[in-house]
Design an enzyme around this catalytic site. Structure first.
Site, PDB file in Angstrom:
ATOM      1  N   LYS A 187      52.327 -24.184  14.679  1.00 18.76           N
ATOM      2  CA  LYS A 187      52.667 -25.539  15.126  1.00 18.76           C
ATOM      3  C   LYS A 187      53.251 -26.294  13.940  1.00 18.76           C
ATOM      4  O   LYS A 187      52.543 -26.758  13.059  1.00 18.76           O
ATOM      5  CB  LYS A 187      51.457 -26.310  15.653  1.00 18.76           C
ATOM      6  CG  LYS A 187      51.899 -27.602  16.382  1.00 18.76           C
ATOM      7  CD  LYS A 187      50.939 -28.746  16.249  1.00 18.76           C
ATOM      8  CE  LYS A 187      51.164 -29.582  15.015  1.00 18.76           C
ATOM      9  NZ  LYS A 187      52.445 -30.350  15.008  1.00 18.76           N
ATOM     10  N   GLU A 262      44.639 -26.579   2.916  1.00 19.39           N
ATOM     11  CA  GLU A 262      45.299 -27.039   1.691  1.00 19.39           C
ATOM     12  C   GLU A 262      45.652 -28.497   1.927  1.00 19.39           C
ATOM     13  O   GLU A 262      46.534 -28.807   2.722  1.00 19.39           O
ATOM     14  CB  GLU A 262      46.539 -26.194   1.399  1.00 19.39           C
ATOM     15  CG  GLU A 262      47.116 -26.438   0.023  1.00 19.39           C
ATOM     16  CD  GLU A 262      48.241 -27.451   0.040  1.00 19.39           C
ATOM     17  OE1 GLU A 262      47.999 -28.599  -0.392  1.00 19.39           O
ATOM     18  OE2 GLU A 262      49.344 -27.104   0.472  1.00 19.39           O
ATOM     19  N   CYS A 296      51.985 -32.857  -2.335  1.00 18.59           N
ATOM     20  CA  CYS A 296      50.539 -32.912  -2.573  1.00 18.59           C
ATOM     21  C   CYS A 296      50.203 -32.615  -4.027  1.00 18.59           C
ATOM     22  O   CYS A 296      49.129 -32.997  -4.504  1.00 18.59           O
ATOM     23  CB  CYS A 296      49.820 -31.934  -1.653  1.00 18.59           C
ATOM     24  SG  CYS A 296      50.478 -30.249  -1.722  1.00 18.59           S
ATOM     25  N   GLU A 396      46.106 -41.030  -2.331  1.00 19.08           N
ATOM     26  CA  GLU A 396      47.385 -40.324  -2.284  1.00 19.08           C
ATOM     27  C   GLU A 396      48.431 -41.206  -1.605  1.00 19.08           C
ATOM     28  O   GLU A 396      48.291 -41.558  -0.436  1.00 19.08           O
ATOM     29  CB  GLU A 396      47.232 -39.001  -1.534  1.00 19.08           C
ATOM     30  CG  GLU A 396      48.475 -38.141  -1.594  1.00 19.08           C
ATOM     31  CD  GLU A 396      48.271 -36.769  -0.981  1.00 19.08           C
ATOM     32  OE1 GLU A 396      48.775 -35.781  -1.543  1.00 19.08           O
ATOM     33  OE2 GLU A 396      47.619 -36.687   0.085  1.00 19.08           O
TER      34      GLU A 396
END
Length: 489
Positions: A187, A262, A296, A396
């Site tokens: 997906k 992750e 990331c 983040e």
């Protein structure tokens, strides 16, 4: 029938002057019409004009794909190592043949710069190459005590990926699944439909057995949720935010799925007091603003000695013009637009927050860069006078925003680096490589880059703490798709 017809592309996919419609998904070796009928508009981040649309799959489509993968697993799990290596080589060759097209569509749909997209394409190909190298030397049978331990493929793997390097994630995760003898349902992000469609064409041309991989465009709350909860999915491999990762972990727990997550990061970059700032500062800017900050692993916390703060500030101001923001199609552009208007507003919110928290703006700030008002472009922003407790230093942002944090000595630098809920990647610079490695060993992160921006596709990748669970790449990544079975006697 032509590939374009099979794929349901109503206009030429690489003629970006016309609207593209993606109205097929890939199940059991064929491009088929989805049962879902929701349409998602594809908007250029460079111009904010519509460039296409995609018809999204639904829960029924996800279940059909899972059933195809389950059936294919019966025979694919019995393939030999040599057969899987051959499939991986064919996948790599098929993708490599169209790498220029894959770069072009990434620039157009995602807004990644040519510089980044070309590098991302090489990483994509390295995913297949590294899987082949790992598989060639991997032993699926081991002797332990007086028993034989067989490492057997888990089953159907659900691969759920984000929009910031879509095809690279597909390549790396699918290559590992194939190496292990697993089948997959993928997906991708609905925002990456043009990129995914071209990747699906490449993988279709590689000629894997029907059902080994399936790709269903769809939303996380429908297709993603079905994959995460379906009892016939044995493992989830997810890359994305820590918030969504926690949701997937909860959903997967009902059927005790294995999972590799992750997740997010807030990477520290420690410049030790003996570092050569003429090299370390441009590297720090590149590390912070890689993929326009939408990474990331972006090094968004720059830790510098108090005694060298002014030097660092001066060098950043001098060197930042070497990283121009602009049209991602231009060869010289280093920083492109944010992927969406929503992401642009998110980054603007954090810049505003940093100012409100009392941080000082060295460069950048609120608003669009001059002349780039039509796209989702952000002024590359560097803050100083940042306390590590500030939200801009802890959360983040996923945009080109860098926080400079000072430290008194090496011990405090390590303490600040580890003072975060994340632990994905970190960076250390010193003229003394052994010293840098010693400091690196004290940092709680899955990867620490020493004196540079290197990537090793055979080394494990993943995070400590809320940056994830498990590892990808190499032997550690492959073993995550396998289950040990002991034969005793």
């Amino acid at each position: 029938m032509a590939i374009a017809e099979l794929c349901g592309i109503n206009n030429q996919i690489h003629n970006f002057n016309t609207m593209k419609t993606i109205d097929s998904i890939y199940i059991n070796g064929e491009f088929v019409k989805p049962q879902g009928n929701q349409v998602f508009d594809l908007i250029s981040p460079t111009t904010n004009k519509q460039i296409g649309q995609v018809v999204l799959g639904n829960e029924h489509d996800a279940r059909t794909a899972i059933a195809a993968a389950k059936e294919a697993f019966k025979t694919f799990s019995q393939t030999t190592k040599a057969e899987r290596i051959e499939y991986l080589k064919r996948m790599r060759e098929a993708v490599s043949r169209r790498k220029d097209e894959l770069v072009d569509v990434m620039v157009e749909e995602y807004g990644g710069t040519l510089q980044f997209c070309r590098m991302s394409m090489e990483f994509t190909l390295s995913g297949f190459t590294a899987a082949i190298a790992t598989l060639e030397k991997f032993d699926f049978t081991k002797k332990m005590g007086f028993s034989e331990v067989q490492l057997t493929p888990l089953g159907v793997v659900g691969i759920i990926i984000p929009w910031n390097a879509s095809n690279g994630f597909i390549a790396g995760k699918l290559a590992t699944a194939v190496a292990a003898g697993c089948t997959a349902v993928i997906k991708p992000s609905e925002m990456s439909a043009l990129q995914t469609q071209l990747m699906a064409e490449c993988l279709h041309e590689a000629g894997l057995p029907a059902g080994v991989f399936n790709i269903v465009n769809g939303l996380g709350e429908t297709v993603g949720a079905e994959i995460s909860t379906h009892p016939d999915v044995a493992k989830i491999s997810f890359t994305g935010s820590s918030t969504v990762g926690k949701i997937i972990a909860r959903e997967a727990s009902a059927t005790l799925k294995r999972y590799t997550l992750e997740l997010g990061g807030k990477s520290p970059n420690i410049l030790l007091e003996d570092a050569d700032f003429s090299k370390a500062i441009p590297t720090a800017i590149a590390a912070a603003f890689m993929n326009s900050g939408q990474a990331c692993v972006a090094a968004t916390r720059l830790l510098v000695p108090e005694s060298r703060l002014e030097e660092a500030k001066e060098l950043i101001q001098t060197m930042l013009p070497l990283f121009p923001v602009g049209d991602p199609k231009e060869e010289t552009t280093a920083i492109g637009p944010m992927v969406s208007q929503k992401q642009y507003e998110r980054v603007q919110g954090y810049i505003k927050l940093g100012i409100e928290e009392g941080a000082s703006v060295l460069t950048g700030g609120l608003g669009h860069p001059e002349g780039l008002e039509n796209g989702n472009f952000v002024k590359p922003t560097v803050f100083y006078n940042v306390d590590n407790k500030m939200r801009i230093a802890q959360e983040e942002i996923f945009g080109p925003v860098l926080s400079i944090i000072t430290y008194k000595d090496e011990a405090e630098a390590v303490e600040i680096a580890n003072d975060t809920i994340y632990g994905l990647q970190a960076y250390v610079s010193s003229v003394d490589t052994e010293r840098a490695r010693r400091v690196a060993s004290k940092i709680n992160a899955g990867r620490v880059l020493v004196n540079g921006l290197n990537h090793d596709p055979e080394a494990p990748f993943g995070g400590f703490k809320q940056s994830g669970i498990g590892r990808e790449f190499g032997i550690y990544g492959l073993e995550a798709y396998l289950e040990p079975k002991a034969l005793i006697g």
